[in-house]
Design an enzyme around this catalytic site. Structure first.
Site, mmCIF file in Angstrom:
data_model
loop_
_atom_site.group_PDB
_atom_site.id
_atom_site.type_symbol
_atom_site.label_atom_id
_atom_site.label_comp_id
_atom_site.label_asym_id
_atom_site.label_seq_id
_atom_site.Cartn_x
_atom_site.Cartn_y
_atom_site.Cartn_z
ATOM 1 N N ARG A 50 59.441 10.274 -60.036
ATOM 2 C CA ARG A 50 59.379 11.642 -59.497
ATOM 3 C C ARG A 50 60.491 11.868 -58.480
ATOM 4 N NH1 ARG A 50 53.847 13.684 -56.839
ATOM 5 N NH2 ARG A 50 54.534 12.336 -55.146
ATOM 6 N N LYS A 149 59.751 17.589 -54.824
ATOM 7 C CA LYS A 149 59.163 17.156 -53.553
ATOM 8 C C LYS A 149 60.290 17.120 -52.532
ATOM 9 C CE LYS A 149 55.643 13.968 -51.882
ATOM 10 N NZ LYS A 149 54.753 14.962 -51.320
ATOM 11 N N GLU A 182 47.815 25.133 -55.579
ATOM 12 C CA GLU A 182 47.412 23.826 -55.039
ATOM 13 C C GLU A 182 47.072 24.008 -53.573
ATOM 14 O OE1 GLU A 182 50.645 20.980 -54.971
ATOM 15 O OE2 GLU A 182 52.120 22.526 -54.516
HETATM 16 N N1 PMP Z 1 50.850 18.870 -53.529
HETATM 17 C C1 PMP Z 1 51.656 18.787 -52.464
HETATM 18 C C2 PMP Z 1 52.279 20.025 -51.943
HETATM 19 C C3 PMP Z 1 51.885 17.544 -51.844
HETATM 20 O O1 PMP Z 1 52.689 17.455 -50.785
HETATM 21 C C4 PMP Z 1 51.252 16.389 -52.362
HETATM 22 C C5 PMP Z 1 51.517 15.044 -51.744
HETATM 23 N N2 PMP Z 1 50.989 14.946 -50.459
HETATM 24 C C6 PMP Z 1 50.404 16.535 -53.453
HETATM 25 C C7 PMP Z 1 50.232 17.783 -54.028
HETATM 26 C C8 PMP Z 1 49.707 15.343 -54.055
HETATM 27 O O2 PMP Z 1 50.618 14.551 -54.749
HETATM 28 P P1 PMP Z 1 50.454 12.962 -54.844
HETATM 29 O O3 PMP Z 1 49.152 12.704 -55.492
HETATM 30 O O4 PMP Z 1 51.603 12.523 -55.664
HETATM 31 O O5 PMP Z 1 50.485 12.452 -53.452
#
Ligand code: PMP
Length: 289
Positions: A50, A149, A182
């Site tokens: 990622r 990200k 989200e």
């Molecule tokens: N959405 C956002 C905006 C995030 O910053 C994160 C990570 N903290 C997630 C979802 C969850 O992703 P992951 O399971 O890869 O940590």
């Protein structure tokens, strides 16, 4: 604590970045939050993949190959004696001029912090958390795609401010079309009649590593999972709602917009998934050795 700064392990007091780094000047950079459990780095390859996708998306030339970056993560954990912890891996555009032009930044910088995190108090995991839908909408996919990200988290920070000001610790962001995207730092799932739904990433969600792992585990456990467009209605009528994230893991949401969700307690499927996830994280990963 030893910080990995461009491949050198340095004391945290000496781990410094230039004020001309575009990561700081413009939020021009990318990052990953990774967990270590039981002496192993959890889903490291997925995080590295990622990260490199984020790099491609912002046209950032990575300073080293994916396998070498993965090795640097493990090395940083080892240097700090981290067995169970939280790792922050950051890549910045590097030093440039005061103008925006990223092509003038010749040397991307990276640093890795291997430390600890506890996002929410323990009782929230037992009782479930309350969230609100906030006015700040998730970035449009053609503005800053939420799949990247990036170090530019102001969209999320503005949403988090609204959540805290409303007396809760997390919030739900809608996308520009009004669909559920989200939470400010987590993905969202709703459970209804034994079936799980979660918004597809094109609706404005980061493709969470935890989200993907939970989807797989849920299917293995016999719960059908569907990525589909979700509205607030789907949260309000759900039997259960929960959030997933590297730091948060799986946490039940028992109240949305001051409406009770389901029984108002963490539901059976959320609890079962939480238990299964806890077993899963301890059973695999890249060894820190
Ligand atoms: N959405 C956002 C905006 C995030 O910053 C994160 C990570 N903290 C997630 C979802 C969850 O992703 P992951 O399971 O890869 O940590």
């Amino acid at each position: 604590m030893k910080i990995n700064l461009n491949g050198r392990l340095v004391d945290e007091k000496r781990a410094t970045i230039s004020v001309f780094d575009h990561g700081l000047l413009y939020g021009d950079g990318i990052f990953e939050g990774i967990r270590a459990y039981n002496g192993r780095v959890f889903l490291l390859e997925e995080h590295i993949e990622r990260l490199y996708d984020s790099a491609r998306a912002i046209a950032l030339e990575m300073p080293l190959k994916p396998a070498d970056m993965a090795r640097q993560v493990v090395r940083t954990c080892k240097a700090n004696g981290v067995c169970d912890g939280y790792i922050r891996l950051v890549v910045t555009r590097g030093v440039g001029t005061l103008g925006l032009n990223p092509y003038l930044c010749k040397h991307p910088q990276y640093f890795i912090i291997a430390g600890a995190i506890r996002l929410y108090p323990k009782e929230l995991y037992e009782k479930g958390m309350s969230v609100v839908t906030v006015g700040t909408i998730r970035n449009h996919t053609e503005a800053v795609n939420p799949r990247i990200k990036s170090l530019n988290y102001l969209n999320n920070v503005l949403a988090k401010i609204e959540a805290i000001n409303a007396g809760v610790m997390e919030c739900i962001l809608l996308n520009p079309q009004g669909y559920v995207a989200e939470a400010s730092g987590d993905n969202i799932f709703a459970v209804r009649k034994g079936r799980l739904i979660t918004p597809p990433s094109w609706c404005g969600a980061l493709e969470g590593i935890t989200r993907n792992a939970v989807m797989k585990l849920a299917v293995e456990m016999g719960y059908p999972v569907e990525e589909r467009v979700m509205t607030r209605y789907d949260m309000y009528v759900a039997d259960e709602v929960f959030l997933t994230g590297t730091a948060a893991e799986i946490i039940a949401v028992t109240n949305v917009d001051r409406r009770r969700i389901g029984s108002g307690r963490p539901g059976p499927i959320t609890r079962r998934l939480g238990k299964r996830f806890a077993e899963f994280v301890r059973a695999q990963g890249t060894p820190i050795e």
